[in-house]
Motif scaffolding. Structure first.
Motif, mmCIF file in Angstrom:
data_model
loop_
_atom_site.group_PDB
_atom_site.id
_atom_site.type_symbol
_atom_site.label_atom_id
_atom_site.label_comp_id
_atom_site.label_asym_id
_atom_site.label_seq_id
_atom_site.Cartn_x
_atom_site.Cartn_y
_atom_site.Cartn_z
ATOM 1 N N GLU A 26 -10.040 -22.443 -14.606
ATOM 2 C CA GLU A 26 -8.634 -22.840 -14.660
ATOM 3 C C GLU A 26 -7.736 -21.641 -14.952
ATOM 4 O O GLU A 26 -6.719 -21.443 -14.290
ATOM 5 N N VAL A 27 -8.107 -20.855 -15.939
ATOM 6 C CA VAL A 27 -7.312 -19.671 -16.279
ATOM 7 C C VAL A 27 -7.428 -18.634 -15.163
ATOM 8 O O VAL A 27 -6.434 -18.020 -14.775
ATOM 9 N N GLN A 28 -8.607 -18.458 -14.607
ATOM 10 C CA GLN A 28 -8.776 -17.510 -13.497
ATOM 11 C C GLN A 28 -7.913 -17.904 -12.291
ATOM 12 O O GLN A 28 -7.411 -17.040 -11.580
ATOM 13 N N SER A 29 -7.712 -19.208 -12.079
ATOM 14 C CA SER A 29 -6.910 -19.668 -10.933
ATOM 15 C C SER A 29 -5.439 -19.275 -11.072
ATOM 16 O O SER A 29 -4.700 -19.253 -10.085
ATOM 17 N N MET A 30 -5.019 -18.927 -12.288
ATOM 18 C CA MET A 30 -3.635 -18.494 -12.503
ATOM 19 C C MET A 30 -3.349 -17.166 -11.803
ATOM 20 O O MET A 30 -2.192 -16.813 -11.596
ATOM 21 N N LYS A 31 -4.392 -16.441 -11.417
ATOM 22 C CA LYS A 31 -4.209 -15.172 -10.702
ATOM 23 C C LYS A 31 -3.548 -15.391 -9.340
ATOM 24 O O LYS A 31 -2.912 -14.499 -8.805
ATOM 25 N N ASP A 32 -3.709 -16.580 -8.781
ATOM 26 C CA ASP A 32 -3.167 -16.896 -7.463
ATOM 27 C C ASP A 32 -1.780 -17.525 -7.525
ATOM 28 O O ASP A 32 -1.213 -17.854 -6.487
ATOM 29 N N GLU A 43 -1.405 -12.636 -15.189
ATOM 30 C CA GLU A 43 -0.974 -11.381 -15.821
ATOM 31 C C GLU A 43 0.056 -11.649 -16.913
ATOM 32 O O GLU A 43 -0.033 -11.084 -18.006
ATOM 33 N N HIS A 44 1.032 -12.503 -16.606
ATOM 34 C CA HIS A 44 2.062 -12.828 -17.586
ATOM 35 C C HIS A 44 1.451 -13.474 -18.827
ATOM 36 O O HIS A 44 1.776 -13.098 -19.952
ATOM 37 N N SER A 45 0.555 -14.428 -18.623
ATOM 38 C CA SER A 45 -0.021 -15.152 -19.757
ATOM 39 C C SER A 45 -0.889 -14.262 -20.633
ATOM 40 O O SER A 45 -0.859 -14.371 -21.863
ATOM 41 N N VAL A 46 -1.652 -13.367 -20.019
ATOM 42 C CA VAL A 46 -2.467 -12.429 -20.804
ATOM 43 C C VAL A 46 -1.564 -11.463 -21.567
ATOM 44 O O VAL A 46 -1.815 -11.172 -22.747
ATOM 45 N N PHE A 47 -0.510 -11.000 -20.934
ATOM 46 C CA PHE A 47 0.462 -10.105 -21.568
ATOM 47 C C PHE A 47 1.072 -10.786 -22.794
ATOM 48 O O PHE A 47 1.084 -10.235 -23.900
ATOM 49 N N LEU A 71 -2.036 -17.676 -24.314
ATOM 50 C CA LEU A 71 -2.710 -17.613 -23.023
ATOM 51 C C LEU A 71 -2.506 -18.903 -22.227
ATOM 52 O O LEU A 71 -2.389 -18.879 -21.000
ATOM 53 N N LEU A 72 -2.424 -20.031 -22.922
ATOM 54 C CA LEU A 72 -2.316 -21.335 -22.256
ATOM 55 C C LEU A 72 -0.881 -21.795 -22.036
ATOM 56 O O LEU A 72 -0.651 -22.825 -21.414
ATOM 57 N N HIS A 73 0.098 -21.051 -22.527
ATOM 58 C CA HIS A 73 1.482 -21.538 -22.519
ATOM 59 C C HIS A 73 2.036 -21.792 -21.117
ATOM 60 O O HIS A 73 2.927 -22.621 -20.953
ATOM 61 N N ASP A 74 1.521 -21.125 -20.102
ATOM 62 C CA ASP A 74 1.967 -21.333 -18.722
ATOM 63 C C ASP A 74 0.829 -21.830 -17.825
ATOM 64 O O ASP A 74 0.776 -21.522 -16.642
ATOM 65 N N LEU A 75 -0.053 -22.621 -18.375
ATOM 66 C CA LEU A 75 -1.194 -23.163 -17.624
ATOM 67 C C LEU A 75 -0.760 -24.392 -16.813
ATOM 68 O O LEU A 75 -1.349 -25.446 -16.884
ATOM 69 N N TYR A 76 0.309 -24.259 -16.046
ATOM 70 C CA TYR A 76 0.822 -25.406 -15.296
ATOM 71 C C TYR A 76 0.116 -25.580 -13.959
ATOM 72 O O TYR A 76 0.131 -26.653 -13.390
ATOM 73 N N LEU A 77 -0.505 -24.538 -13.417
ATOM 74 C CA LEU A 77 -1.404 -24.581 -12.259
ATOM 75 C C LEU A 77 -0.783 -25.081 -10.959
ATOM 76 O O LEU A 77 -1.439 -25.761 -10.171
ATOM 77 N N TYR A 78 0.478 -24.784 -10.733
ATOM 78 C CA TYR A 78 1.090 -25.066 -9.436
ATOM 79 C C TYR A 78 2.081 -23.952 -9.121
ATOM 80 O O TYR A 78 2.517 -23.238 -10.009
ATOM 81 N N ASP A 79 2.421 -23.828 -7.853
ATOM 82 C CA ASP A 79 3.385 -22.821 -7.435
ATOM 83 C C ASP A 79 4.783 -23.375 -7.674
ATOM 84 O O ASP A 79 5.199 -24.329 -7.006
ATOM 85 N N ALA A 80 5.508 -22.810 -8.601
ATOM 86 C CA ALA A 80 6.834 -23.311 -8.984
ATOM 87 C C ALA A 80 7.841 -23.191 -7.851
ATOM 88 O O ALA A 80 8.876 -23.851 -7.877
#
Length: 172
Positions: A26-32, A43-47, A71-80
């Motif tokens: 799930e977190v890795q998918s944030m790269k896309d 990148e933003h969430s890790v930063f 790290l989880l604060h932007d785990l929304y998992l969709y393209d805004a």
């Protein structure tokens, strides 16, 4: 320039707090998922997570909660940029989606972690930070977003890559 021992110790301590999350699909998918200009959601969430970790640790707060929820604060998992992906305004919708996804990923969250995630858009959102750690993540989010939007983050990241190449070339 070789990182100072304290930096290495801090980074290792940070990884002990979040490595299980960083390894999750799930977190890795944030790269896309695009976030701020030239920055992925990952990148933003890790930063944000690392800055919040360092601030919370320096100020004697719960740095583990700050790092994990950061790290989880932007785990929304969709393209805004794709409006049908969510309902309402993105600044209000994504903290709720991130909280739901964080619950699904972690199985449970502490009240502090929940508050950190849902209040990270304050003062735009109605949810206020109720913990010092939530204020720290909120501050880290604003600082990191500003660095990303002003392209300072990308500049520093590219400068560090160039420095590492020069060091490697001189060592060879």
């Amino acid at each position: 320039m070789i990182p100072m021992q304290n930096d290495i110790t801090n980074y290792r301590s940070y990884l002990r707090c979040v490595q299980d999350l960083l390894d999750s699909p799930e977190v890795q998918s944030m790269k896309d998922i695009p976030h701020h200009p030239g920055t992925s959601c990952y990148e933003h969430s890790v930063f944000v997570s690392y800055v919040a970790f360092r601030l919370a640790r320096r100020w004697g707060l719960d740095y583990t909660a700050a790092a994990r929820a950061g790290l989880l604060h932007d785990l929304y998992l969709y393209d805004a940029r794709n409006k049908p992906s969510y309902y309402g305004a993105q600044c209000f919708a994504h903290p709720v989606a991130a909280l739901k996804n964080a619950w699904a990923l972690c199985g449970s969250l502490t009240p502090m972690e929940e508050n950190i995630i849902v209040s990270h858009m304050w003062p735009l959102s109605r949810r206020m930070p109720r913990y010092k750690e939530a204020v720290v993540v909120n501050l880290a989010d604003k600082m990191c977003a500003t660095a990303e939007v002003c392209k300072l983050y990308r500049y520093l990241k590219n400068r560090e890559r160039r420095r590492r190449r020069r060091v490697a070339a001189h060592a060879a």
